[in-house]
Design a protein around this motif. Structure first.
Motif, PDB file in Angstrom:
ATOM      1  N   CYS A   1     -13.167   0.426   1.027  1.00  0.00           N
ATOM      2  CA  CYS A   1     -12.778   1.080   2.584  1.00  0.00           C
ATOM      3  C   CYS A   1     -13.219   0.236   3.163  1.00  0.00           C
ATOM      4  CB  CYS A   1     -12.678   2.472   3.007  1.00  0.00           C
ATOM      5  SG  CYS A   1     -11.132   2.854   4.624  1.00  0.00           S
ATOM      6  N   ARG A   2     -15.355   0.453   3.211  1.00  0.00           N
ATOM      7  CA  ARG A   2     -15.192  -0.677   4.214  1.00  0.00           C
ATOM      8  C   ARG A   2     -15.698  -2.164   3.549  1.00  0.00           C
ATOM      9  NH1 ARG A   2     -20.501   2.982   3.568  1.00  0.00           N
ATOM     10  NH2 ARG A   2     -19.451   2.861   1.788  1.00  0.00           N
ATOM     11  N   ARG A   3     -14.586  -2.544   2.441  1.00  0.00           N
ATOM     12  CA  ARG A   3     -14.817  -3.510   1.502  1.00  0.00           C
ATOM     13  C   ARG A   3     -13.477  -4.706   1.689  1.00  0.00           C
ATOM     14  NH1 ARG A   3     -19.613  -4.117  -1.899  1.00  0.00           N
ATOM     15  NH2 ARG A   3     -21.053  -3.244  -1.350  1.00  0.00           N
ATOM     16  N   LEU A   4     -12.448  -3.804   2.883  1.00  0.00           N
ATOM     17  CA  LEU A   4     -10.863  -3.980   2.343  1.00  0.00           C
ATOM     18  C   LEU A   4     -10.974  -5.395   3.657  1.00  0.00           C
ATOM     19  CD1 LEU A   4      -9.017  -0.771   1.852  1.00  0.00           C
ATOM     20  CD2 LEU A   4      -8.873  -2.575   0.415  1.00  0.00           C
ATOM     21  N   ALA A   5      -9.878  -6.404   3.381  1.00  0.00           N
ATOM     22  CA  ALA A   5      -9.574  -7.338   4.094  1.00  0.00           C
ATOM     23  C   ALA A   5      -9.142  -6.442   5.313  1.00  0.00           C
ATOM     24  CB  ALA A   5      -8.914  -7.916   3.525  1.00  0.00           C
ATOM     25  N   GLY A   6      -9.304  -7.241   6.155  1.00  0.00           N
ATOM     26  CA  GLY A   6      -8.884  -6.538   7.430  1.00  0.00           C
ATOM     27  C   GLY A   6      -9.719  -6.280   9.316  1.00  0.00           C
ATOM     28  N   ASP A   7      -9.751  -5.138   9.651  1.00  0.00           N
ATOM     29  CA  ASP A   7     -10.474  -5.075   9.956  1.00  0.00           C
ATOM     30  C   ASP A   7     -10.195  -3.998  10.630  1.00  0.00           C
ATOM     31  OD1 ASP A   7      -8.957  -5.681  12.283  1.00  0.00           O
ATOM     32  OD2 ASP A   7      -9.947  -6.812  14.021  1.00  0.00           O
ATOM     33  N   GLY A   8      -8.917  -3.092  10.618  1.00  0.00           N
ATOM     34  CA  GLY A   8      -8.228  -1.737  10.623  1.00  0.00           C
ATOM     35  C   GLY A   8      -7.667  -1.600  12.271  1.00  0.00           C
ATOM     36  N   SER A   9      -7.345  -2.687  12.653  1.00  0.00           N
ATOM     37  CA  SER A   9      -6.370  -3.028  13.604  1.00  0.00           C
ATOM     38  C   SER A   9      -5.000  -2.782  13.755  1.00  0.00           C
ATOM     39  CB  SER A   9      -7.091  -3.962  14.758  1.00  0.00           C
ATOM     40  OG  SER A   9      -6.218  -4.995  14.407  1.00  0.00           O
ATOM     41  N   TYR A  10      -4.445  -2.206  14.950  1.00  0.00           N
ATOM     42  CA  TYR A  10      -2.517  -2.848  14.380  1.00  0.00           C
ATOM     43  C   TYR A  10      -2.636  -4.508  13.582  1.00  0.00           C
ATOM     44  CZ  TYR A  10       2.195  -3.224  15.713  1.00  0.00           C
ATOM     45  OH  TYR A  10       3.754  -3.094  15.270  1.00  0.00           O
ATOM     46  N   SER A  11      -3.155  -5.406  14.737  1.00  0.00           N
ATOM     47  CA  SER A  11      -2.491  -6.685  13.893  1.00  0.00           C
ATOM     48  C   SER A  11      -3.256  -7.413  13.292  1.00  0.00           C
ATOM     49  CB  SER A  11      -2.845  -7.634  15.564  1.00  0.00           C
ATOM     50  OG  SER A  11      -4.503  -7.148  15.156  1.00  0.00           O
ATOM     51  N   ARG A  12      -4.643  -6.501  12.630  1.00  0.00           N
ATOM     52  CA  ARG A  12      -5.453  -6.979  11.315  1.00  0.00           C
ATOM     53  C   ARG A  12      -5.480  -5.829  10.382  1.00  0.00           C
ATOM     54  NH1 ARG A  12     -10.341  -9.630  11.433  1.00  0.00           N
ATOM     55  NH2 ARG A  12      -9.805 -10.027   9.712  1.00  0.00           N
ATOM     56  N   PRO A  13      -4.499  -4.480   9.407  1.00  0.00           N
ATOM     57  CA  PRO A  13      -4.368  -3.127   9.438  1.00  0.00           C
ATOM     58  C   PRO A  13      -5.495  -4.072   7.650  1.00  0.00           C
ATOM     59  CG  PRO A  13      -2.318  -4.539   8.693  1.00  0.00           C
ATOM     60  CD  PRO A  13      -2.780  -5.417   9.898  1.00  0.00           C
ATOM     61  N   LEU A  14      -6.500  -3.360   7.802  1.00  0.00           N
ATOM     62  CA  LEU A  14      -6.888  -2.951   6.748  1.00  0.00           C
ATOM     63  C   LEU A  14      -6.063  -3.138   4.686  1.00  0.00           C
ATOM     64  CD1 LEU A  14      -9.840   0.419   7.411  1.00  0.00           C
ATOM     65  CD2 LEU A  14     -10.204  -2.316   7.232  1.00  0.00           C
ATOM     66  N   ALA A  15      -6.304  -4.014   4.363  1.00  0.00           N
ATOM     67  CA  ALA A  15      -5.512  -4.473   2.963  1.00  0.00           C
ATOM     68  C   ALA A  15      -4.947  -3.537   1.809  1.00  0.00           C
ATOM     69  CB  ALA A  15      -5.524  -5.947   2.766  1.00  0.00           C
ATOM     70  N   LEU A  16      -4.185  -2.952   1.440  1.00  0.00           N
ATOM     71  CA  LEU A  16      -4.528  -2.477   0.407  1.00  0.00           C
ATOM     72  C   LEU A  16      -3.630  -3.060  -0.762  1.00  0.00           C
ATOM     73  CD1 LEU A  16      -3.586   1.226   1.834  1.00  0.00           C
ATOM     74  CD2 LEU A  16      -6.130   0.519   0.358  1.00  0.00           C
ATOM     75  N   GLY A  17      -2.719  -3.783  -0.477  1.00  0.00           N
ATOM     76  CA  GLY A  17      -1.598  -5.129  -1.481  1.00  0.00           C
ATOM     77  C   GLY A  17      -0.663  -4.312  -2.180  1.00  0.00           C
ATOM     78  N   ASN A  18       0.317  -4.124  -2.958  1.00  0.00           N
ATOM     79  CA  ASN A  18       0.756  -4.211  -3.663  1.00  0.00           C
ATOM     80  C   ASN A  18       0.568  -3.058  -4.763  1.00  0.00           C
ATOM     81  OD1 ASN A  18       2.555  -6.213  -2.631  1.00  0.00           O
ATOM     82  ND2 ASN A  18       1.963  -7.419  -5.064  1.00  0.00           N
ATOM     83  N   VAL A  19       0.999  -1.845  -4.564  1.00  0.00           N
ATOM     84  CA  VAL A  19       0.797  -0.454  -4.487  1.00  0.00           C
ATOM     85  C   VAL A  19       2.553  -0.252  -5.190  1.00  0.00           C
ATOM     86  CG1 VAL A  19      -0.941  -0.064  -3.060  1.00  0.00           C
ATOM     87  CG2 VAL A  19       2.002   1.134  -2.520  1.00  0.00           C
ATOM     88  N   THR A  20       3.209  -0.758  -6.074  1.00  0.00           N
ATOM     89  CA  THR A  20       4.901  -0.046  -6.766  1.00  0.00           C
ATOM     90  C   THR A  20       4.108   0.018  -8.733  1.00  0.00           C
ATOM     91  OG1 THR A  20       5.661  -1.553  -4.798  1.00  0.00           O
ATOM     92  CG2 THR A  20       6.931  -0.186  -7.428  1.00  0.00           C
ATOM     93  N   GLY A  21       4.318   1.868  -8.295  1.00  0.00           N
ATOM     94  CA  GLY A  21       3.963   1.910  -9.413  1.00  0.00           C
ATOM     95  C   GLY A  21       2.463   2.046 -10.024  1.00  0.00           C
ATOM     96  N   ARG A  22       1.280   2.539  -8.931  1.00  0.00           N
ATOM     97  CA  ARG A  22      -0.055   2.451  -9.048  1.00  0.00           C
ATOM     98  C   ARG A  22      -0.419   3.432  -8.365  1.00  0.00           C
ATOM     99  NH1 ARG A  22      -1.270  -3.772  -7.696  1.00  0.00           N
ATOM    100  NH2 ARG A  22      -0.316  -4.865  -9.477  1.00  0.00           N
ATOM    101  N   THR A  23      -2.031   3.863  -8.059  1.00  0.00           N
ATOM    102  CA  THR A  23      -2.541   5.062  -7.071  1.00  0.00           C
ATOM    103  C   THR A  23      -3.093   3.632  -6.618  1.00  0.00           C
ATOM    104  OG1 THR A  23      -1.913   6.746  -8.249  1.00  0.00           O
ATOM    105  CG2 THR A  23      -3.479   7.086  -7.457  1.00  0.00           C
ATOM    106  N   VAL A  24      -3.752   3.598  -5.497  1.00  0.00           N
ATOM    107  CA  VAL A  24      -4.791   3.502  -4.824  1.00  0.00           C
ATOM    108  C   VAL A  24      -5.057   3.396  -3.950  1.00  0.00           C
ATOM    109  CG1 VAL A  24      -4.667   0.893  -3.001  1.00  0.00           C
ATOM    110  CG2 VAL A  24      -2.840   1.106  -4.573  1.00  0.00           C
ATOM    111  N   ILE A  25      -6.637   4.060  -4.073  1.00  0.00           N
ATOM    112  CA  ILE A  25      -7.281   4.537  -3.557  1.00  0.00           C
ATOM    113  C   ILE A  25      -8.448   3.988  -2.936  1.00  0.00           C
ATOM    114  CG2 ILE A  25      -9.021   6.957  -3.199  1.00  0.00           C
ATOM    115  CD1 ILE A  25      -7.366   7.897  -6.469  1.00  0.00           C
ATOM    116  N   ALA A  26      -8.622   4.085  -1.436  1.00  0.00           N
ATOM    117  CA  ALA A  26      -9.822   3.800  -0.575  1.00  0.00           C
ATOM    118  C   ALA A  26     -10.487   4.887   0.024  1.00  0.00           C
ATOM    119  CB  ALA A  26      -9.162   3.187   0.480  1.00  0.00           C
TER     120      ALA A  26
END
Length: 189
Positions: A45-70
């Motif tokens: 989680c601490r290495r995702l792009a973004g800062d976690g704010s509303y305007s710069r959320p932490l980016a999980l990318g495309n998740v369709t057909g996947r399980t994404v875990i931060a």
């Protein structure tokens, strides 16, 4: 009248237990055993792009057909700017059944404040944290809160698009309780 209220209360408790057990089983099955065709992506989680704010959320990318875990998301703490965090993800097609998004955590005597998810599309709240399903460990301690993406609470499937998953600490912003470290999961079929 009292007999009817008592019967209704017992029925409501039984339904609540059934719904909780069913939700736990579904979420546990989805989290622990994604479909063979789905890939599982695990990020710090601490290495995702973004800062976690509303305007710069932490980016999980495309998740369709996947399980994404931060994993290893820092606790939400009291004070301005610390009680909420935002993640973004994109569905390239509508969510299929069963699909969920939310947070897994471990509550204990030092961390009694849960991580509560809600879903946004642009400036609109699609699902408030009240739509979240609680999950529990075998000892009955809450260990997660998830939003159903397919089927959604009112029915239907979450359409393709980019969304923000907000997580929040619901105790008073100036209160002393903080959440535990947590994991964010987006599970799509």
């Amino acid at each position: 009248m009292t007999l009817i209220r008592g019967s209704a209360a017992r029925l409501a408790r039984r339904m609540g237990l059934l719904v909780t057990a069913l939700a736990t089983a579904i979420v546990s099955a989805v989290v622990l055993a994604p479909p063979a065709s789905a890939a599982t992506y695990r990020y710090d989680c601490r290495r995702l792009a973004g800062d976690g704010s509303y305007s710069r959320p932490l980016a999980l990318g495309n998740v369709t057909g996947r399980t994404v875990i931060a994993v290893n998301c820092p606790p939400l703490r009291s004070g301005a700017g610390y009680t909420k965090r935002f993640f973004s993800f994109t569905l390239t097609r509508p969510a299929r059944r069963p699909s969920y998004a939310g947070a897994g955590f471990v509550l204990d005597a030092n961390h009694r404040s849960a991580v509560n998810p809600y879903l946004l599309s642009g400036p609109y709240t699609i699902m408030h944290t009240g739509a979240g399903l609680w999950t529990y460990n075998r000892y009955g301690v809450a260990n997660g809160r998830f939003l159903p993406l397919a089927p959604m609470q009112g029915g239907g499937l979450l359409p393709a698009g980019t969304y923000r998953l907000g997580v929040q600490k619901l105790t008073s912003p100036l209160g002393s309780l903080g959440t535990p470290w947590f994991n964010v999961l987006v599970v799509t079929a």
